[in-house]
Design a protein around this motif. Structure first.
Motif, PDB file in Angstrom:
ATOM      1  N   CYS A  51       0.860  -1.184   0.000  1.00 43.61           N
ATOM      2  CA  CYS A  51       0.000   0.000   0.000  1.00 43.61           C
ATOM      3  C   CYS A  51       0.902   1.243   0.000  1.00 43.61           C
ATOM      4  CB  CYS A  51      -0.875  -0.033   1.250  1.00 43.61           C
ATOM      5  SG  CYS A  51      -1.997   1.368   1.384  1.00 43.61           S
ATOM      6  N   CYS A  53       0.849   3.640   1.872  1.00 47.11           N
ATOM      7  CA  CYS A  53       1.150   4.108   3.237  1.00 47.11           C
ATOM      8  C   CYS A  53       2.474   3.525   3.718  1.00 47.11           C
ATOM      9  CB  CYS A  53       0.026   3.726   4.196  1.00 47.11           C
ATOM     10  SG  CYS A  53      -0.178   1.944   4.412  1.00 47.11           S
ATOM     11  N   CYS A  60      -1.847  -2.810   6.561  1.00 45.48           N
ATOM     12  CA  CYS A  60      -2.362  -1.452   6.312  1.00 45.48           C
ATOM     13  C   CYS A  60      -3.534  -1.178   7.259  1.00 45.48           C
ATOM     14  CB  CYS A  60      -2.817  -1.324   4.853  1.00 45.48           C
ATOM     15  SG  CYS A  60      -3.807   0.153   4.546  1.00 45.48           S
ATOM     16  N   HIS A 219      -3.967   5.624   1.158  1.00 44.20           N
ATOM     17  CA  HIS A 219      -3.865   4.169   1.183  1.00 44.20           C
ATOM     18  C   HIS A 219      -4.219   3.701  -0.217  1.00 44.20           C
ATOM     19  CE1 HIS A 219      -3.206   3.894   5.450  1.00 44.20           C
ATOM     20  NE2 HIS A 219      -4.129   4.815   5.609  1.00 44.20           N
TER      21      HIS A 219
HETATM   22 ZN   LIG Z   1      -2.310   1.623   3.601  1.00 43.11          ZN
END
Ligand SMILES: [Zn+2]
Length: 269
Positions: A51, A53, A60, A219
């Motif tokens: 992801c 992030c 995540c 995300h």
């Molecule tokens: Zn994420």
């Protein structure tokens, strides 16, 4: 919760623009939500996708619990999956948060309407020559056989761009869906001015710092590979490599209506 639907054909700059908007307070980009939710959750959970992030789909903070819930409760209908995703978003980020959805196609727009979720729609168009250049490059890399070889042709991508954008904009007009249109090139070359208009439209306070994408929260499990390149996320750099590509000269001459459409919709300001 507020929803921003950032819609476009593929390779039109929606990942970059979503990251700019997700730098505003309480806004989080979830990338191509529809394309994630239409697949079996196991596809994302078991392949351990990464992801934007920085975590994997297994850890995540947003997608892991959402996909697990859908899997455990065997939610099959995509509208129900969407409904749960929106509820979870509000639970995590609060009622004053803004969700940014960059799904491709337009089925998600029908879902939002069916669920009675109000959304602000932004429609992004990239210069047809740049679009055709990158799409034909992608197709050439995929080394397609037979009829699919046509995807590597710039003239084919010109037509795909024209009919794809036209169909989408016609749909919005027919269904009386309000939208804010923006050209990717126009945005890149007049960043502050276009961002002021954009913020005004989606009703978020303008701040020039969004353009540096610092504090952007996202995300993005699926979408443009730039999502993983942290150095590219410090400012918007326009990729002008298509300018040296001579292959667009013939389709530009063959399809003057596309050139006119391009000028009108990408550079109308
Ligand atoms: Zn994420």
């Amino acid at each position: 919760m507020k929803v921003i639907v950032l819609n476009s054909l593929s390779h039109s700059g929606s990942t970059v623009l979503s990251m700019v908007l997700s730098a505003s307070q309480n806004a989080v980009s979830l990338g191509e939500v529809y394309q994630i939710l239409r697949d079996k959750p196991s596809k994302w959970l078991e392949n351990n996708e990464s992801c934007s992030c920085g975590k994997s789909s297994e850890s995540c903070e947003f997608w892991h619990p959402v996909l697990r819930h859908i899997q455990t409760h065997q939610i099959d209908d995509i509208a129900d999956r969407y409904k749960y995703t929106l509820e979870q978003f509000t639970r995590i980020y609060g009622i004053h948060s803004t969700l940014i959805d960059t799904s491709k196609g337009d089925k998600h727009i029908d879902i939002y309407r069916r669920l009675n979720v109000t959304f602000k729609l932004i429609y992004l168009l990239r210069d047809v020559r740049s679009f055709a250049f990158s799409q034909s490059k992608v197709a050439a890399r995929q080394n397609r056989k037979g009829l699919k070889k046509i995807k590597g042709k710039v003239w084919f991508q010109f037509l795909k761009w024209y009919f794809g954008n036209k169909k989408r904009l016609n749909k919005f007009e027919r269904a009386s869906i309000e939208y804010h249109k923006i050209g990717y090139e126009d945005f890149c070359f007049n960043q502050s001015d276009r961002l002021i208009e954009l913020c005004d439209y989606v009703d978020i306070p303008f701040n020039a710092e969004y353009l540096s994408m610092i504090n952007a929260e996202h995300h993005v499990l699926m979408g443009n590979p730039m999502r993983h390149q942290k150095d590219k996320q410090s400012a918007i750099k326009y990729d002008s490599s298509w300018l040296s590509d001579r292959r667009n000269a013939i389709p530009s001459a063959l399809f003057p209506f596309i050139t006119t459409y391009n000028k009108r919709h990408v550079y109308n300001k």
